[in-house]
Design an enzyme around this catalytic site. Sequence first.
Site, short mmCIF file in Angstrom:
data_model
loop_
_atom_site.label_atom_id
_atom_site.label_comp_id
_atom_site.label_asym_id
_atom_site.label_seq_id
_atom_site.Cartn_x
_atom_site.Cartn_y
_atom_site.Cartn_z
N LYS A 1 -5.47 -6.35 11.12
CA LYS A 1 -6.91 -6.09 11.04
C LYS A 1 -7.38 -6.53 9.66
CE LYS A 1 -9.43 -2.78 9.53
NZ LYS A 1 -10.57 -3.59 9.05
N GLY B 1 -8.88 0.67 11.80
CA GLY B 1 -7.95 1.00 10.70
C GLY B 1 -7.41 2.42 10.85
N SER C 1 -8.90 -0.56 -1.36
CA SER C 1 -9.24 0.32 -2.47
C SER C 1 -8.32 1.54 -2.52
CB SER C 1 -10.70 0.78 -2.34
OG SER C 1 -10.85 1.45 -1.10
N GLU D 1 -1.03 -1.37 -1.28
CA GLU D 1 -1.39 -2.31 -2.37
C GLU D 1 -2.85 -2.02 -2.70
OE1 GLU D 1 0.53 -4.50 -3.89
OE2 GLU D 1 2.25 -4.80 -2.57
N CYS E 1 -7.54 -8.30 -7.43
CA CYS E 1 -7.00 -6.98 -7.76
C CYS E 1 -6.39 -7.02 -9.16
CB CYS E 1 -5.98 -6.55 -6.72
SG CYS E 1 -4.80 -7.83 -6.37
N THR E 2 -5.99 -8.24 -9.61
CA THR E 2 -5.36 -8.38 -10.92
C THR E 2 -6.33 -8.89 -12.00
OG1 THR E 2 -4.67 -10.56 -10.19
CG2 THR E 2 -3.01 -8.80 -10.06
N GLY F 1 -2.78 -14.08 -11.25
CA GLY F 1 -2.06 -15.31 -10.93
C GLY F 1 -0.56 -15.12 -10.79
#
Length: 517
Positions: A194, A234, A251, A272, A306-307, A467
């Site tokens: 999903k 979900g 999130s 994650e 996210c990074t 990265g």
Amino acid sequence: MAASKPEYLINDSKYSFLKELGLQETNLGVFDGTWKGSGKVVQSICPSNGKVIAEVKQGDVSDYESCVQSSTSAWNVWADLPAPKRGEIVRQIGDALRSKLIPLGKLVSIEMGKILPEGIGEVQEYVDICDYAVGLSRTLAGAIYPSERPGHVLLEKWNPLGLIGVISAFNFPIAVYGWNSAVAMVCGDTILWKGAETTPLVSVATTKIVANVLQNNGLPGAVAALCCGGADIGKAMAADKRIKLLSFTGSTHVGQQVGVDVQKRFGKHLLELGGNNAIIVADDADLNMVVQATLFACVGTAGQRCTSTRRLIFHENVYNEVLGRLTQAYKQVVNRIGDALDDSTLIGPLHSKQSLEKYKETVAEIQKQGGKIEFGGKVLERPGYFVEPTIVTGLKHNNPLVHNECFAPIVYVLKAESVPEAISCNNEVPQGLSSSIFTQNIGNIFEWIGPKGSDCGIVNVNIPTSGAEIGGAFGGEKATGGGRESGSDAWKQYMRRSTITINHSKDLPLAQGIKFE
Ligand code: NAD
């Protein structure tokens, strides 16, 4: 009166590449071996101009149920294939993706909003992980340990889990699915995916490519099933005992609830979640490298990785110089904000109207709390969801705003008197995803990577926070969820471990020398 249909971008010749991906004006968003969709129709909006690209019929509860059933029965076929044979199918998927690299990369750009090299890079990441998984399919090694009992063998063997679920976020609409599915497939699992509700076209186009490969090999398409939908789907996945592992990317707030729901049924989860990534600049750092690396990490993908770097912690001796040079660099890139598909663009739009509102609210709150906007802070008056990349000073390191992940190009600049103080500042936030230090001092480096150093999953030296390469395990600690994906031994999460003791003697000795006579 029925609302008139919008002019879909898919019918504009500039976007004709969408048809190469088998997309149409209205697409079915559920695949359980056949395409269907009985749920809500959602419009996919292009963040570069706010126009509708095309629409997708999502899945409802009955579609979800048929996906789970088909994918569970597909597992009986898939798990029987030897792992290297499964690797061969994943190799073909990698090749099929290679042949669609450009159109699929363009689709990622127009639906998510990241610039074209990054859109293509995301598809390339899926290709790379397919290559990685092909090798893995011949090296899913168990172990033999010395047994303490004569005539006994002690083994460790890894078996597939069964059906696994993947819920992914809007900002990596294809790579996250690729990381999970390529590895899970060679491990012998089937997958139900999903994607984010706002990136359904990427989900549909990707699943079409994978399904073609499966079906051309006479395998059930439901080895890689898709159920487009929102929180309802979900939540059903989180509560469903038939999903042995749920890999959730998104999130921290939503992921925490998903983790609890999966734990309630003793399922496995791989989380994650959000990050709040910092770059520390020591006073011996190479400042040319710092400015270049920091710029990409703060403004690249319009701050929606996210990074992405959210905090800069400068040693007081270099604070003014680095801040000055970075602000100059921001002035240069701000002319390169634009349509994600344009060659000259370096910074694309935010993904959605919601993201734009969140940016505005955060900037207003920063000002209310006495923060100084050193650069940026404004929404651009043009169609689409564009904002200026923003540098903030004047807030304390422990201000709640600084501890919160705002998923936009806003960076807080902080000052530290020493590297140990900067490390403690790095570690004091709830999240623990990525972190970097710029230094040339070997003592600083070993402090940073040691037990009292960075508490994040990703700990970098002289490169920025974003990265990551696929070869290492990717993920973070604390409120980032603790999961690991991609390389290293992350594959073990997609399998169950059996510890096997075989007695090939005629005696029955007990372990620890216990006598029971
Ligand atoms: P989100 O949490 O809003 O949504 C993520 C996914 O969860 C979507 O598919 C959404 O439909 C689904 N969802 C929403 N409510 C749900 C519920 N109650 N139960 C189950 N599923 C539900 O996140 P987002 O805004 O799409 O993505 C941005 C966030 O993702 C950021 O916090 C970012 O840091 C994080 N992220 C983390 C990583 C990582 O590897 N750590 C990678 C990418 C993104």
